[in-house]
Design an enzyme around this catalytic site. Structure first.
Site, PDB file in Angstrom:
ATOM      1  N   ASP A  18       0.794  -1.173   0.017  1.00  0.00           N
ATOM      2  CA  ASP A  18       0.138   0.024   0.095  1.00  0.00           C
ATOM      3  C   ASP A  18       0.798   1.394   0.060  1.00  0.00           C
ATOM      4  O   ASP A  18       1.211   1.696   1.079  1.00  0.00           O
ATOM      5  CB  ASP A  18      -0.860  -0.008   1.050  1.00  0.00           C
ATOM      6  N   ALA A  19       1.172   1.752  -1.101  1.00  0.00           N
ATOM      7  CA  ALA A  19       2.331   2.679  -1.407  1.00  0.00           C
ATOM      8  C   ALA A  19       1.847   4.099  -2.127  1.00  0.00           C
ATOM      9  O   ALA A  19       2.351   4.931  -1.940  1.00  0.00           O
ATOM     10  CB  ALA A  19       3.354   2.026  -2.252  1.00  0.00           C
ATOM     11  N   LYS A  20       0.588   3.878  -2.591  1.00  0.00           N
ATOM     12  CA  LYS A  20      -0.039   4.880  -3.426  1.00  0.00           C
ATOM     13  C   LYS A  20       1.076   5.825  -4.044  1.00  0.00           C
ATOM     14  O   LYS A  20       0.963   7.002  -4.124  1.00  0.00           O
ATOM     15  CB  LYS A  20      -0.645   5.939  -2.291  1.00  0.00           C
ATOM     16  N   ARG A  21       1.924   5.283  -4.981  1.00  0.00           N
ATOM     17  CA  ARG A  21       2.913   5.724  -5.647  1.00  0.00           C
ATOM     18  C   ARG A  21       2.164   6.479  -7.109  1.00  0.00           C
ATOM     19  O   ARG A  21       1.120   6.039  -7.428  1.00  0.00           O
ATOM     20  CB  ARG A  21       4.057   4.949  -6.011  1.00  0.00           C
TER      21      ARG A  21
ATOM     22  N   ASP B 205      -1.870  10.044   1.636  1.00  0.00           N
ATOM     23  CA  ASP B 205      -2.646   9.039   2.173  1.00  0.00           C
ATOM     24  C   ASP B 205      -3.511   9.237   3.088  1.00  0.00           C
ATOM     25  O   ASP B 205      -3.494  10.759   3.248  1.00  0.00           O
ATOM     26  CB  ASP B 205      -1.500   7.830   2.696  1.00  0.00           C
TER      27      ASP B 205
END
Lengths: 272, 272
Positions: free
Chosen positions: A94-97, B99
């Site tokens: 879960d990095a949301k890159r 996030d």
């Protein structure tokens, strides 16, 4: 892991639970802090106790990055432990890159090749060439943020662009990208009623649903609107499972919480 | 570092150049690969050679993350070297994070507290509560992606939401957030004509402008539309400076490239 293999695991375990490994030194039982690698010790205990009840683990990378070099070591140990001991479990970074093409490629390499995650969460704001480098990897999934579980989701994601909300436009546009069959989508559980609309656009893709548990979403609602014939859901719970207790039997209590969710999921799956 | 201090540095050095440290083991001179920490050796040589001509360095975190634990060590050594040898230089973590609130806080802690960066780039898709945790830090800047320099910028950022483009809505909305005075914005140089419109909304904020150089943007155009009375610009160049040569005198040649940009910038600053 392919989507088909993930679906098989879900039916086998009667669970579509993903356990979020948001491991925070300020929240884990204090007696673990004297261990050599408290983050890994905590994760190992949680994984050993909960693996029967879930099909996926999702470390949120921020919690590891906040610890610098030692955090990356703990993350690497955790993913290696999962690969060696529980190879049937699906893993999500879960990095949301998301960055320009050549840079997104570096992130994809880091999480898919070096760490060996099955999937990574990616932010859509920079568009097609920021996401496609992730989609190139075979048997790996890119989980695009569509509608997130936080308050701020209503700042931009639900803005009307033409006659539809931005998050719908994001989903529709992403389906035109190369290797789009490797896409999954993040849809927050706190917005379960939106799931019906989303299922009209993407009846078959997996949805990763955060926000059940600590953030207040309801599993029944999510299933009502989100399940498809192949299940198509991964429901994540982090804090409500891993921090259910800070006593020495924290792992047992986490397992009980995970089992309770798995039981609810088994009921939902019987309705399919 | 405050915006005022950054402006002072810009006038002192007659430069608003930011050098991007996108350090890639496949692109640095091969003889460096036998060093103990080739990434740091390369960065140190580039910094020592170019620091007179620029006011900021911007490591893109993807390039370090792609190397795992050793990459984080190189990043830490690089930022510590900058702090100890060149404390007047502004530092940007090009991380494009974002996030839910408690998680963004972990990222902010990692980059502002532990690594001590002056600023970080952040993606806006998740809205207010995903960005505000970064804005809480005193004398630190949050550089919000507004209009990026890649092709995919036109997928969502320029969509009409009501009567204005999404990126303008992002900028306007972000100005209502708590501690919004700590915001800067990413605006790609390949879209210089958009800068005039953006300056109408945010006449005073700093803009970080990537895309001059390898990506084809023009410095003159950027200055024409983007400069304000306090300069208000940081123009980034990465590949065109750091990879100008792969011979043993790569650092000298990088310095010459940086100096050439600084000379152009000095001319632009005289027009103010």
């Amino acid at each position: 892991m392919t989507s088909q293999e993930l679906t098989e695991q879900i039916f086998k375990k009667k669970s579509f639970l993903c356990v979020g490994l948001d491991t925070d030194l300020e929240k884990i039982p204090t007696y673990l802090l004297s261990e050599k690698d408290p983050v890994f010790s905590f994760n190992k205990a949680i994984i050993d106790a909960t693996h029967e009840y879930c099909v996926a683990y999702k470390p949120n990378i921020a919690f590891y990055e906040a610890l610098g070099v030692s955090g990356w070591k703990s993350l690497k140990k955790t993913i290696e432990y999962l690969h060696s001991e529980y190879p049937d479990l699906y893993t999500i970074a879960d990095a949301k890159r998301g960055d320009i093409g050549n840079t997104s490629r570096m992130y994809a390499k880091a999480f898919f090749d070096d760490l060996g995650f099955d999937s990574i969460t990616v932010a859509p704001y920079m568009g097609k060439d920021s996401v496609e480098p992730f989609l190139e990897f075979t048997n790996k999934h890119t989980i695009l943020l569509a509608l997130t579980s936080n308050e701020g989701a209503f700042d931009f994601q639900t803005l009307k662009t033409g006659d539809e909300d931005l998050y719908k436009k994001v989903i529709k546009t992403s389906r035109t990208w190369e290797n789009s069959e490797n896409l999954m989508y993040v849809v927050g559980a706190t917005k379960a009623e939106y799931l019906a609309d989303i299922r009209k656009i993407i009846p078959n893709n997996f949805l990763l649903v955060p926000g059940v548990g600590a953030q207040g979403g309801s599993l029944e609602e999510v299933c009502k609107y989100g399940l498809n014939k192949d299940v198509g859901l991964l429901v994540n719970s982090s804090r409500k499972i891993i921090y259910a207790s800070d006593s020495s039997n924290f792992a047992e209590i986490a397992a009980a919480k995970a089992e309770a969710m798995q039981n609810q999921m088994a009921v939902e799956l019987e309705r399919l």
